[in-house]
Design a protein around this motif. Structure first.
Motif, PDB file in Angstrom:
ATOM      1  N   HIS A 260       0.816  -1.210   0.000  1.00 16.83           N
ATOM      2  CA  HIS A 260       0.000   0.000   0.000  1.00 16.83           C
ATOM      3  C   HIS A 260       0.858   1.273   0.000  1.00 16.83           C
ATOM      4  CE1 HIS A 260      -3.321  -2.688   0.767  1.00 16.83           C
ATOM      5  NE2 HIS A 260      -2.710  -3.152   1.832  1.00 16.83           N
ATOM      6  N   SER A 261       2.167   1.091  -0.096  1.00 13.84           N
ATOM      7  CA  SER A 261       3.079   2.238  -0.066  1.00 13.84           C
ATOM      8  C   SER A 261       3.409   2.715  -1.478  1.00 13.84           C
ATOM      9  CB  SER A 261       4.395   1.870   0.627  1.00 13.84           C
ATOM     10  OG  SER A 261       4.186   1.366   1.921  1.00 13.84           O
ATOM     11  N   LYS A 262       3.838   3.966  -1.532  1.00 13.76           N
ATOM     12  CA  LYS A 262       4.456   4.470  -2.754  1.00 13.76           C
ATOM     13  C   LYS A 262       5.888   4.833  -2.412  1.00 13.76           C
ATOM     14  CE  LYS A 262       4.445   8.116  -6.250  1.00 13.76           C
ATOM     15  NZ  LYS A 262       3.834   9.375  -6.732  1.00 13.76           N
ATOM     16  N   PHE A 263       6.831   4.259  -3.162  1.00 10.38           N
ATOM     17  CA  PHE A 263       8.252   4.561  -2.935  1.00 10.38           C
ATOM     18  C   PHE A 263       8.909   4.740  -4.292  1.00 10.38           C
ATOM     19  CE2 PHE A 263      12.725   3.828  -2.343  1.00 10.38           C
ATOM     20  CZ  PHE A 263      13.000   4.372  -1.096  1.00 10.38           C
ATOM     21  N   SER A 264       9.472   5.924  -4.512  1.00 12.43           N
ATOM     22  CA  SER A 264      10.150   6.156  -5.791  1.00 12.43           C
ATOM     23  C   SER A 264      11.343   7.074  -5.588  1.00 12.43           C
ATOM     24  CB  SER A 264       9.196   6.774  -6.817  1.00 12.43           C
ATOM     25  OG  SER A 264       8.814   8.077  -6.436  1.00 12.43           O
ATOM     26  N   MET A 265      12.249   7.044  -6.561  1.00 11.03           N
ATOM     27  CA  MET A 265      13.427   7.902  -6.565  1.00 11.03           C
ATOM     28  C   MET A 265      13.591   8.491  -7.963  1.00 11.03           C
ATOM     29  SD  MET A 265      16.040   5.434  -4.392  1.00 11.03           S
ATOM     30  CE  MET A 265      17.454   6.507  -4.681  1.00 11.03           C
ATOM     31  N   SER A 266      13.786   9.808  -7.998  1.00  5.98           N
ATOM     32  CA  SER A 266      13.993  10.510  -9.271  1.00  5.98           C
ATOM     33  C   SER A 266      15.425  11.022  -9.313  1.00  5.98           C
ATOM     34  CB  SER A 266      13.018  11.684  -9.396  1.00  5.98           C
ATOM     35  OG  SER A 266      11.688  11.254  -9.276  1.00  5.98           O
ATOM     36  N   SER A 267      16.182  10.583 -10.307  1.00  2.00           N
ATOM     37  CA  SER A 267      17.600  10.930 -10.372  1.00  2.00           C
ATOM     38  C   SER A 267      17.825  12.405 -10.664  1.00  2.00           C
ATOM     39  CB  SER A 267      18.304  10.088 -11.439  1.00  2.00           C
ATOM     40  OG  SER A 267      19.671  10.459 -11.542  1.00  2.00           O
ATOM     41  N   LYS A 268      18.790  12.979  -9.967  1.00  2.00           N
ATOM     42  CA  LYS A 268      19.241  14.354 -10.210  1.00  2.00           C
ATOM     43  C   LYS A 268      20.709  14.357 -10.649  1.00  2.00           C
ATOM     44  CE  LYS A 268      15.376  16.191  -8.643  1.00  2.00           C
ATOM     45  NZ  LYS A 268      14.456  16.951  -9.517  1.00  2.00           N
ATOM     46  N   MET A 269      21.177  13.206 -11.139  1.00  2.83           N
ATOM     47  CA  MET A 269      22.584  13.057 -11.521  1.00  2.83           C
ATOM     48  C   MET A 269      22.730  13.097 -13.037  1.00  2.83           C
ATOM     49  SD  MET A 269      23.780  10.053  -8.886  1.00  2.83           S
ATOM     50  CE  MET A 269      22.316   9.052  -9.151  1.00  2.83           C
ATOM     51  N   ALA A 270      23.698  13.846 -13.515  1.00  3.27           N
ATOM     52  CA  ALA A 270      23.921  13.922 -14.961  1.00  3.27           C
ATOM     53  C   ALA A 270      24.433  12.595 -15.518  1.00  3.27           C
ATOM     54  CB  ALA A 270      24.910  15.042 -15.282  1.00  3.27           C
ATOM     55  N   GLU A 271      25.229  11.886 -14.722  1.00  5.42           N
ATOM     56  CA  GLU A 271      25.802  10.614 -15.169  1.00  5.42           C
ATOM     57  C   GLU A 271      26.202   9.786 -13.963  1.00  5.42           C
ATOM     58  OE1 GLU A 271      29.230  11.561 -17.476  1.00  5.42           O
ATOM     59  OE2 GLU A 271      30.264  12.561 -15.832  1.00  5.42           O
ATOM     60  N   ASN A 272      26.603   8.536 -14.226  1.00  2.76           N
ATOM     61  CA  ASN A 272      27.137   7.605 -13.217  1.00  2.76           C
ATOM     62  C   ASN A 272      26.121   7.132 -12.183  1.00  2.76           C
ATOM     63  OD1 ASN A 272      29.749   7.556 -14.312  1.00  2.76           O
ATOM     64  ND2 ASN A 272      30.288   9.455 -13.228  1.00  2.76           N
ATOM     65  N   GLY A 273      24.827   7.312 -12.466  1.00  3.92           N
ATOM     66  CA  GLY A 273      23.813   6.718 -11.610  1.00  3.92           C
ATOM     67  C   GLY A 273      23.529   5.292 -12.050  1.00  3.92           C
ATOM     68  N   VAL A 274      23.242   4.400 -11.084  1.00  7.59           N
ATOM     69  CA  VAL A 274      23.075   2.991 -11.427  1.00  7.59           C
ATOM     70  C   VAL A 274      22.046   2.333 -10.508  1.00  7.59           C
ATOM     71  CG1 VAL A 274      24.911   2.163  -9.863  1.00  7.59           C
ATOM     72  CG2 VAL A 274      24.356   0.856 -11.932  1.00  7.59           C
ATOM     73  N   ILE A 275      21.373   1.315 -11.045  1.00  5.92           N
ATOM     74  CA  ILE A 275      20.490   0.445 -10.260  1.00  5.92           C
ATOM     75  C   ILE A 275      20.927  -0.989 -10.541  1.00  5.92           C
ATOM     76  CG2 ILE A 275      18.124  -0.288  -9.813  1.00  5.92           C
ATOM     77  CD1 ILE A 275      17.180   2.290 -11.187  1.00  5.92           C
ATOM     78  N   PHE A 276      21.275  -1.721  -9.493  1.00  5.67           N
ATOM     79  CA  PHE A 276      21.572  -3.142  -9.703  1.00  5.67           C
ATOM     80  C   PHE A 276      20.978  -3.966  -8.566  1.00  5.67           C
ATOM     81  CE2 PHE A 276      25.481  -1.550  -7.602  1.00  5.67           C
ATOM     82  CZ  PHE A 276      25.586  -2.424  -6.531  1.00  5.67           C
ATOM     83  N   SER A 277      20.864  -5.261  -8.796  1.00  2.00           N
ATOM     84  CA  SER A 277      20.243  -6.137  -7.808  1.00  2.00           C
ATOM     85  C   SER A 277      21.177  -7.274  -7.431  1.00  2.00           C
ATOM     86  CB  SER A 277      18.927  -6.711  -8.342  1.00  2.00           C
ATOM     87  OG  SER A 277      19.152  -7.560  -9.453  1.00  2.00           O
ATOM     88  N   ASP A 278      21.070  -7.691  -6.171  1.00  2.00           N
ATOM     89  CA  ASP A 278      21.776  -8.866  -5.667  1.00  2.00           C
ATOM     90  C   ASP A 278      23.287  -8.808  -5.890  1.00  2.00           C
ATOM     91  OD1 ASP A 278      19.241  -9.864  -4.963  1.00  2.00           O
ATOM     92  OD2 ASP A 278      18.975 -10.707  -6.961  1.00  2.00           O
ATOM     93  N   GLY A 279      23.831  -7.606  -5.869  1.00  2.00           N
ATOM     94  CA  GLY A 279      25.271  -7.430  -5.972  1.00  2.00           C
ATOM     95  C   GLY A 279      25.854  -7.639  -7.350  1.00  2.00           C
ATOM     96  N   ILE A 280      25.016  -7.790  -8.359  1.00  2.00           N
ATOM     97  CA  ILE A 280      25.504  -8.068  -9.718  1.00  2.00           C
ATOM     98  C   ILE A 280      25.460  -6.784 -10.536  1.00  2.00           C
ATOM     99  CG2 ILE A 280      25.210  -9.469 -11.783  1.00  2.00           C
ATOM    100  CD1 ILE A 280      23.867 -11.564 -10.030  1.00  2.00           C
ATOM    101  N   GLU A 281      26.584  -6.090 -10.594  1.00  2.18           N
ATOM    102  CA  GLU A 281      26.634  -4.794 -11.261  1.00  2.18           C
ATOM    103  C   GLU A 281      26.596  -4.913 -12.784  1.00  2.18           C
ATOM    104  OE1 GLU A 281      29.426  -1.935  -9.637  1.00  2.18           O
ATOM    105  OE2 GLU A 281      29.773  -3.255  -7.925  1.00  2.18           O
TER     106      GLU A 281
END
Length: 308
Positions: A260-281
């Motif tokens: 029932h939650s809303k959780f989001s993130m909006s990037s403010k980075m020009a570059e080098n932002g990343v999303i990865f899971s389970d330690g696998i870059e």
């Protein structure tokens, strides 16, 4: 054959195989290890034990049904069938990595070298595989449901996580983003945000709890210090090293994410932002300016055979 259901065996390269690929020959790999004072025989023994375990398992499984062998690196490109039975032979990380490409297919996890691998997610030894497989096929064995986290971006990308998601910078720099938790928004600067599942709550998440507790003057008996259930229908987020400033806040740095939650993130980075899971870059999404990442509990569920 005892069943028409295909059995998919998931394996990974041993440390020795990876070194051989890197240095082209075993001789070069041996020279490299011994030059650094490492024991080449330890790597050889591990590789031999692992290979023998895989060979024995596959030999038996071929008497039961069709067998497809997969190496970890091709998991993301393989199309699993709904009625496949999955046998994972390796370490805990290989089990977690495999689960996120499945949707309810039973996973039998085998510990090939119990003297080396802790095996928190590897409940069975090789000699137990025959009995466990037959019980799995007859639906007479217990399993555990494993909840997963899911991130969906505004540009149509999706990533699943069995243990945790990391959203932040590629290197040791600060990430800038707008964090939205339900109706609350704030700009933050930090070294990234970790979102943990129940399965991951005794890993990276636990280290966060332990580190935070150790900073205060007196020990803190946090109610999540031992994690939470694998099938929990909620996640926890934690902001790493949040930095307060004239433009950034730290009001929302730890909390629960529910259906029932809303959780989001909006990037403010020009570059080098990343999303990865389970330690696998290597299997990651970009998180640069304009990208909005929405995080939720996934409708997909893992199914790990655990025995009686």
């Amino acid at each position: 054959m005892l069943t028409d259901r295909k059995i998919v065996v998931v394996t990974r390269k041993t440390r020795l195989q990876e070194l051989k690929e890197k240095y082209c020959t075993l001789g070069q790999a041996k020279f490299y290890l011994e030059h650094l004072g490492e024991s080449f025989s330890d790597y050889e023994e591990e590789s031999t034990l692992y290979s023998n375990s895989v060979t024995k398992a596959v030999g038996f499984l071929k008497t039961v049904s069709r067998v497809q062998q997969l190496e970890r690196s091709v998991l993301s490109t393989y199309l699993f069938s709904p009625d496949d039975v999955i046998v994972v032979i390796g370490q805990d990380g290989l089990v977690a990595n495999t689960l996120k490409y499945l949707n309810g297919q039973p996973v039998i996890a085998v510990n090939p070298i119990p003297s080396l691998y802790d095996g928190q997610l590897l409940p069975f030894l090789g000699d137990e595989l025959e009995e466990v497989l037959l019980q799995t096929l007859s639906h007479s064995i217990n399993s555990k449901s494993i909840a997963m986290a899911e991130v969906n971006t505004n540009i149509g990308q999706t990533l699943l996580a069995v243990n945790d998601l990391f959203i932040g910078p590629k290197s040791h720099t600060s990430a800038r983003y707008l964090l939205t938790v339900d109706n609350h928004q704030e700009e933050q600067s930090s070294s990234g945000v970790i979102i943990s599942t129940g399965l991951g709550s005794t890993g990276w998440f636990r280290s966060i709890i332990t580190g935070a507790s150790g900073i205060v003057d007196e020990p803190v008996n946090h109610h999540l210090k031992n994690g939470f259930s694998w099938d929990s229908e909620f996640l926890y987020y934690s902001v790493r090293e949040p930095f307060p400033s004239a433009n950034t806040q730290c009001d929302k740095i730890f909390g629960k994410i529910t259906n029932h939650s809303k959780f989001s993130m909006s990037s403010k980075m020009a570059e080098n932002g990343v999303i990865f899971s389970d330690g696998i870059e290597q299997d990651s999404l970009e998180f640069n300016a304009g990208t909005i990442a929405n995080i939720s509990i996934s409708s997909r569920v893992g199914n790990l055979i655990v025995g009686h």
